[in-house]
Design a protein around this motif. Structure first.
Motif, short mmCIF file in Angstrom:
data_model
loop_
_atom_site.label_atom_id
_atom_site.label_comp_id
_atom_site.label_asym_id
_atom_site.label_seq_id
_atom_site.Cartn_x
_atom_site.Cartn_y
_atom_site.Cartn_z
N HIS A 73 47.09 44.32 31.96
CA HIS A 73 47.90 44.25 31.05
C HIS A 73 46.56 43.26 29.74
O HIS A 73 46.73 44.25 28.66
CB HIS A 73 48.94 42.71 31.70
CG HIS A 73 49.94 42.06 30.61
ND1 HIS A 73 49.96 41.07 30.60
CD2 HIS A 73 50.32 42.81 29.26
CE1 HIS A 73 51.18 40.84 29.36
NE2 HIS A 73 51.21 42.23 28.68
N CYS A 97 48.16 38.84 39.43
CA CYS A 97 47.56 38.10 38.31
C CYS A 97 48.66 36.88 37.41
O CYS A 97 49.86 37.03 37.86
CB CYS A 97 47.61 38.91 37.42
SG CYS A 97 47.31 38.20 35.23
N HIS A 133 51.28 36.80 34.16
CA HIS A 133 52.36 37.69 33.94
C HIS A 133 52.88 38.03 35.45
O HIS A 133 54.21 38.92 35.79
CB HIS A 133 53.03 38.24 33.15
CG HIS A 133 52.33 37.87 31.73
ND1 HIS A 133 51.18 38.13 30.90
CD2 HIS A 133 53.28 36.68 31.12
CE1 HIS A 133 50.23 37.38 30.06
NE2 HIS A 133 52.32 36.75 29.45
S1 FES Z 1 47.72 38.82 31.45
FE1 FES Z 1 48.19 39.42 33.63
S2 FES Z 1 50.36 39.75 33.66
FE2 FES Z 1 49.94 39.28 31.89
#
Ligand code: FES
Ligand SMILES: [Fe+2]
Length: 444
Positions: free
Chosen positions: A90, A109, A112
């Motif tokens: 992401h 992660c 988010h």
């Molecule tokens: S940076 Fe990893 S889910 Fe958004």
């Protein structure tokens, strides 16, 4: 193959070696040279990222850093290991730090909450339907980017180049030398690191030759100096391989390096120096056996043979699958680009040297002490890396080596030298390593 005879002068990159006996000083401090290594060497070689013991259970991971890359080595299952670039697909957040476990088979992660299976496929994107276009959500696009993985000798190697030939091919001739040593049976006793203010090659090169022993390590040279210390009786010849690997065969002269000592005196003092100086090459196990023999009246000349006899007898009783004595195989060696090993009695000291970030005058230097455990030992704990340990808190022998390379870095960047002179017979492993670096940097 001689390490120097077929050196091709590669003039296509700065600070290339054109005379095999002279290594340009800039190779140890030039930002341009470090940048070339970052671009043309590190992403294309197999390098040890961790030991198998670091990730014993499914979901365990450990981070490996080289230059500005962070790679997570992950145990996918009992017989599969993966290596992923440590960046969320992401917005690039690191997915792991140091070492740990991805519980429930999910890499999550922290930013988010996107998730991945241990095989690198994406399993969840929060609010995906409204949030992202189908192109963003394409399965291949969402996969974690990965490196090649290979295992050998209890170690996990990675290669960032998808086109690189397999690890087995890369190890080539050095594998045949090392396999009999029983690396795969060894387990970590301790793992320490130091940050040294010198180039990664300079730190490594202190462990690629025995030429310095007479001056730098009085305890190993038994205080003998110059003509009283016979280097050729200590160090044998070098076998160098095209891939950059090399090793030194122990001397077969049968002579002792130090005149005026008996075989028993030399053998015992050497073991003592390495026990009190490392607790890695010689360990408590060998000291116990040695003491047992010293308490008996064994003729001086027979002492080393009796030691090996007693060692193998002890190993048999304790269920320790000891390999044949290393004196039949190798004294020490190098897996290109940055792993060095010093085998002992079913023990090994393994060194790994690598740049600390992008600074050409700073490196991370690690030492593993490994040993083949007895049958009753069970599975050891996940090893913990100690440090960084300041130079003056290392055992004496390590301090002697570290102080030398710190001094060498000081000298190399000044006006006192243009290049470093190399001895063909004694510093062959260093020359072979530089020659291989040039092959990578010159694109050959
Ligand atoms: S940076 Fe990893 S889910 Fe958004
Ligand atoms: Fe040394």
């Amino acid at each position: 193959m001689s390490p120097t005879s077929d050196l091709e002068a590669v003039a296509s990159h700065p600070h290339a070696i054109t005379d095999p006996k002279r290594v340009p000083a800039q190779r140890y401090y030039s930002a341009e040279f470090a940048r070339l290594e970052k671009e043309k060497l590190w992403p294309h070689v197999w390098q040890v990222a961790c030991r198998l013991e670091d990730i014993p259970e499914t979901g365990d991971y450990i981070e490996y850093e080289i230059n500005n890359e962070s790679v997570l080595v992950v145990r996918e299952s009992e017989d599969s290991i993966k290596a992923y670039y440590n960046a969320c697909r992401h917005r690039a957040t690191a997915l792991g730090n140091g070492a740990g476990t991805f519980h429930g088979g999910q890499i999550v992660c922290p930013y988010h909450g996107w998730r991945w299976n241990l095989d690198g496929s994406n399993s969840y994107v929060y609010a995906s339907q409204r949030g992202f276009t189908p192109a963003c959500l394409d399965k291949e696009n969402l996969r974690l980017r990965e490196c090649q993985v290979g295992t050998w000798g209890g170690m996990v190697f990675i290669n960032m180049d998808p086109q690189a030939p397999p690890l087995e091919q890369y190890l080539g001739g050095i594998k045949k030398v090392l396999d009999p040593i029983g690396f795969d049976r060894m387990r970590v006793r301790w793992w320490r690191h130091v940050i040294l203010p010198c180039n990664w090659k300079m730190a490594q090169e202190a462990f690629l030759e025995a030429y310095h022993v007479m001056q730098a390590h009085p305890s190993l040279a038994m205080g003998a100096a110059d003509d009283d210390y016979d280097l050729d009786a200590f160090a044998g010849d070098f076998e160098c391989f095209d891939e950059g690997h090399a090793h030194m065969r122990p001397s077969t002269s049968g002579e002792l390096p130090v005149k005026g000592m008996t075989k028993a005196e030399y053998f015992v003092q050497y073991n003592n120096a390495l026990y009190f100086g490392t607790d890695a090459f010689t360990t408590e196990r060998e000291m116990f056996i040695q003491q047992g023999l010293l308490d008996k009246d064994i003729p001086d000349d027979e002492f080393p043979a009796k030691f090996f006899e007693a060692l193998y007898e002890y190993a048999q009783g304790a269920g320790i699958p000891l390999p044949p004595p290393v004196t039949n195989t190798t004294g020490y060696g190098h897996i290109f680009p940055n792993l060095t090993f010093l085998p002992g009695y079913g023990t090994n000291i393994i060194y790994r040297s690598r740049p600390n970030g992008d600074d050409p005058e700073n490196c991370v230097f690690e030492v593993w002490a490994v040993q083949i455990p007895g049958a009753e030992a069970g599975e050891p704990e996940r090893p913990e890396r100690e440090g960084p340990i300041p130079v003056d808190q290392w055992p004496q022998i390590f301090q002697e080596d570290f102080q030398n390379v710190i001094g060498q870095q000081k000298g190399v960047r000044g006006s006192g030298v243009d290049d470093l002179m190399m001895s063909g017979p004694y510093e062959a492993m260093i020359i072979n390593s530089h020659r291989t670096i040039d092959r990578h940097l010159g694109g050959k």
